[in-house]
Design a protein around this motif. Structure first.
Motif, PDB file in Angstrom:
ATOM      1  N   TRP A   1      37.492  68.984   7.443  1.00 20.38           N
ATOM      2  CA  TRP A   1      38.111  68.119   6.442  1.00 20.38           C
ATOM      3  C   TRP A   1      37.351  66.802   6.320  1.00 20.38           C
ATOM      4  O   TRP A   1      37.144  66.292   5.225  1.00 20.38           O
ATOM      5  CB  TRP A   1      39.581  67.870   6.763  1.00 20.38           C
ATOM      6  CG  TRP A   1      40.178  66.871   5.835  1.00 20.38           C
ATOM      7  CD1 TRP A   1      40.658  65.640   6.139  1.00 20.38           C
ATOM      8  CD2 TRP A   1      40.311  67.006   4.423  1.00 20.38           C
ATOM      9  NE1 TRP A   1      41.084  64.998   5.003  1.00 20.38           N
ATOM     10  CE2 TRP A   1      40.880  65.824   3.935  1.00 20.38           C
ATOM     11  CE3 TRP A   1      39.992  68.012   3.510  1.00 20.38           C
ATOM     12  CZ2 TRP A   1      41.152  65.610   2.588  1.00 20.38           C
ATOM     13  CZ3 TRP A   1      40.260  67.802   2.169  1.00 20.38           C
ATOM     14  CH2 TRP A   1      40.837  66.613   1.717  1.00 20.38           C
ATOM     15  N   GLU A   2      36.935  66.252   7.453  1.00 21.30           N
ATOM     16  CA  GLU A   2      36.201  64.994   7.424  1.00 21.30           C
ATOM     17  C   GLU A   2      34.932  65.125   6.574  1.00 21.30           C
ATOM     18  O   GLU A   2      34.616  64.256   5.769  1.00 21.30           O
ATOM     19  CB  GLU A   2      35.843  64.569   8.851  1.00 21.30           C
ATOM     20  CG  GLU A   2      35.185  63.221   8.937  1.00 21.30           C
ATOM     21  CD  GLU A   2      34.921  62.814  10.383  1.00 21.30           C
ATOM     22  OE1 GLU A   2      33.916  62.115  10.582  1.00 21.30           O
ATOM     23  OE2 GLU A   2      35.693  63.186  11.275  1.00 21.30           O
ATOM     24  N   VAL A   3      34.228  66.238   6.729  1.00 19.81           N
ATOM     25  CA  VAL A   3      32.998  66.459   5.963  1.00 19.81           C
ATOM     26  C   VAL A   3      33.340  66.785   4.502  1.00 19.81           C
ATOM     27  O   VAL A   3      32.777  66.205   3.571  1.00 19.81           O
ATOM     28  CB  VAL A   3      32.172  67.605   6.583  1.00 19.81           C
ATOM     29  CG1 VAL A   3      30.970  67.946   5.716  1.00 19.81           C
ATOM     30  CG2 VAL A   3      31.731  67.250   7.998  1.00 19.81           C
TER      31      VAL A   3
ATOM     32  N   MET B   1      33.825  65.944  -1.896  1.00 19.47           N
ATOM     33  CA  MET B   1      34.605  66.362  -3.061  1.00 19.47           C
ATOM     34  C   MET B   1      34.378  65.432  -4.245  1.00 19.47           C
ATOM     35  O   MET B   1      34.278  64.218  -4.064  1.00 19.47           O
ATOM     36  CB  MET B   1      36.095  66.392  -2.720  1.00 19.47           C
ATOM     37  CG  MET B   1      36.448  67.483  -1.778  1.00 19.47           C
ATOM     38  SD  MET B   1      38.195  67.419  -1.368  1.00 19.47           S
ATOM     39  CE  MET B   1      38.311  68.884  -0.383  1.00 19.47           C
ATOM     40  N   PRO B   2      34.306  66.026  -5.435  1.00 18.51           N
ATOM     41  CA  PRO B   2      34.172  65.166  -6.619  1.00 18.51           C
ATOM     42  C   PRO B   2      35.431  64.326  -6.784  1.00 18.51           C
ATOM     43  O   PRO B   2      36.527  64.747  -6.421  1.00 18.51           O
ATOM     44  CB  PRO B   2      34.009  66.162  -7.773  1.00 18.51           C
ATOM     45  CG  PRO B   2      34.529  67.453  -7.258  1.00 18.51           C
ATOM     46  CD  PRO B   2      34.386  67.433  -5.771  1.00 18.51           C
ATOM     47  N   GLU B   3      35.240  63.129  -7.324  1.00 16.84           N
ATOM     48  CA  GLU B   3      36.389  62.252  -7.534  1.00 16.84           C
ATOM     49  C   GLU B   3      37.286  62.814  -8.630  1.00 16.84           C
ATOM     50  O   GLU B   3      36.817  63.471  -9.554  1.00 16.84           O
ATOM     51  CB  GLU B   3      35.915  60.856  -7.941  1.00 16.84           C
ATOM     52  CG  GLU B   3      35.304  60.094  -6.806  1.00 16.84           C
ATOM     53  CD  GLU B   3      35.057  58.649  -7.177  1.00 16.84           C
ATOM     54  OE1 GLU B   3      35.835  58.090  -7.983  1.00 16.84           O
ATOM     55  OE2 GLU B   3      34.099  58.093  -6.647  1.00 16.84           O
TER      56      GLU B   3
ATOM     57  N   ALA C   1      44.684  67.118  -1.527  1.00 16.07           N
ATOM     58  CA  ALA C   1      43.420  67.841  -1.529  1.00 16.07           C
ATOM     59  C   ALA C   1      43.246  68.728  -0.294  1.00 16.07           C
ATOM     60  O   ALA C   1      42.688  69.823  -0.394  1.00 16.07           O
ATOM     61  CB  ALA C   1      42.257  66.865  -1.646  1.00 16.07           C
ATOM     62  N   ARG C   2      43.730  68.289   0.852  1.00 17.98           N
ATOM     63  CA  ARG C   2      43.574  69.125   2.051  1.00 17.98           C
ATOM     64  C   ARG C   2      44.422  70.381   1.949  1.00 17.98           C
ATOM     65  O   ARG C   2      43.986  71.464   2.340  1.00 17.98           O
ATOM     66  CB  ARG C   2      43.933  68.338   3.310  1.00 17.98           C
ATOM     67  CG  ARG C   2      43.617  69.134   4.569  1.00 17.98           C
ATOM     68  CD  ARG C   2      43.706  68.320   5.815  1.00 17.98           C
ATOM     69  NE  ARG C   2      43.327  69.119   6.967  1.00 17.98           N
ATOM     70  CZ  ARG C   2      43.069  68.616   8.153  1.00 17.98           C
ATOM     71  NH1 ARG C   2      43.135  67.313   8.333  1.00 17.98           N
ATOM     72  NH2 ARG C   2      42.751  69.399   9.154  1.00 17.98           N
TER      73      ARG C   2
ATOM     74  N   LEU D   1      28.832  71.725   1.309  1.00 16.51           N
ATOM     75  CA  LEU D   1      29.545  71.793   2.590  1.00 16.51           C
ATOM     76  C   LEU D   1      28.697  72.527   3.630  1.00 16.51           C
ATOM     77  O   LEU D   1      28.618  72.094   4.785  1.00 16.51           O
ATOM     78  CB  LEU D   1      30.900  72.484   2.385  1.00 16.51           C
ATOM     79  CG  LEU D   1      31.878  72.484   3.525  1.00 16.51           C
ATOM     80  CD1 LEU D   1      32.173  71.074   4.019  1.00 16.51           C
ATOM     81  CD2 LEU D   1      33.165  73.169   3.107  1.00 16.51           C
ATOM     82  N   CYS D   2      28.051  73.596   3.227  1.00 18.52           N
ATOM     83  CA  CYS D   2      27.165  74.319   4.150  1.00 18.52           C
ATOM     84  C   CYS D   2      26.011  73.443   4.609  1.00 18.52           C
ATOM     85  O   CYS D   2      25.677  73.429   5.791  1.00 18.52           O
ATOM     86  CB  CYS D   2      26.621  75.582   3.482  1.00 18.52           C
ATOM     87  SG  CYS D   2      27.811  76.910   3.405  1.00 18.52           S
TER      88      CYS D   2
END
Length: 112
Positions: free
Chosen positions: A14-16, A21-23, A38-39, A85-86
Motif C-alpha cells: 500500500w505504501e508503494v 496512483m493517479p490523482e 483507495a485501499r 508497481l512492479c
C-alpha cells in the motif's frame, strides 16, 4: 474480510501503490459522493484479478461496489499502475513476485 484485504494489499504494498496512483480529478459539475477508499478499492481489484472472480461476483464485504471497483481498475490500467508497481517493488523479491502476479492477472483482464 479485513484480514483477506490486508493479505492482498499489505502495508508495504500500500505504501508503494498509494504513491503511484493517479490523482483523483475533481468532478467538473461539483458535488457528488466522496471518493471511495483507495485501499479498499485496490484490495477488491486485486481480489478480482488474481482470483479469476467475475466482477459481478465481487463480495460486498470489501465495501466497494462492482461499478466503482471496475471503474478504478480501468483508470489504474490506463495509468499503467500495474507496470509501475512492479518496477517500484523490483528490489523486494517477495513483494515483486506478488506485484508481478497482479500485473499479469490484470493485463489478462484488460486485454480479454
Amino acid at each position: 474480510m479485513e484480514a483477506l484485504a490486508r493479505r492482498l494489499v499489505t502495508d508495504e504494498m500500500w505504501e508503494v501503490a498509494s504513491a503511484l496512483m493517479p490523482e483523483q480529478r475533481p468532478r467538473p459539475q461539483g458535488g457528488g459522493r466522496a471518493a471511495a477508499d483507495a485501499r479498499r478499492v485496490l484490495a477488491a481489484v486485486v481480489y478480482v484479478v488474481t482470483s479469476g472472480c467475475a466482477w459481478q461476483n465481487l463480495p460486498p464485504a470489501f465495501g466497494v461496489t462492482v461499478p466503482t471497483a471496475h471503474r478504478w481498475f480501468a483508470r489504474w490500467s490506463r495509468a499503467e499502475l500495474w507496470e509501475r508497481l512492479c518496477e517500484a517493488t523490483a528490489d523486494d523479491p517477495a513483494l515483486a513476485a506478488w506485484t508481478t502476479a497482479i500485473r499479469d492477472s490484470a493485463s489478462r483482464r484488460v486485454y480479454s
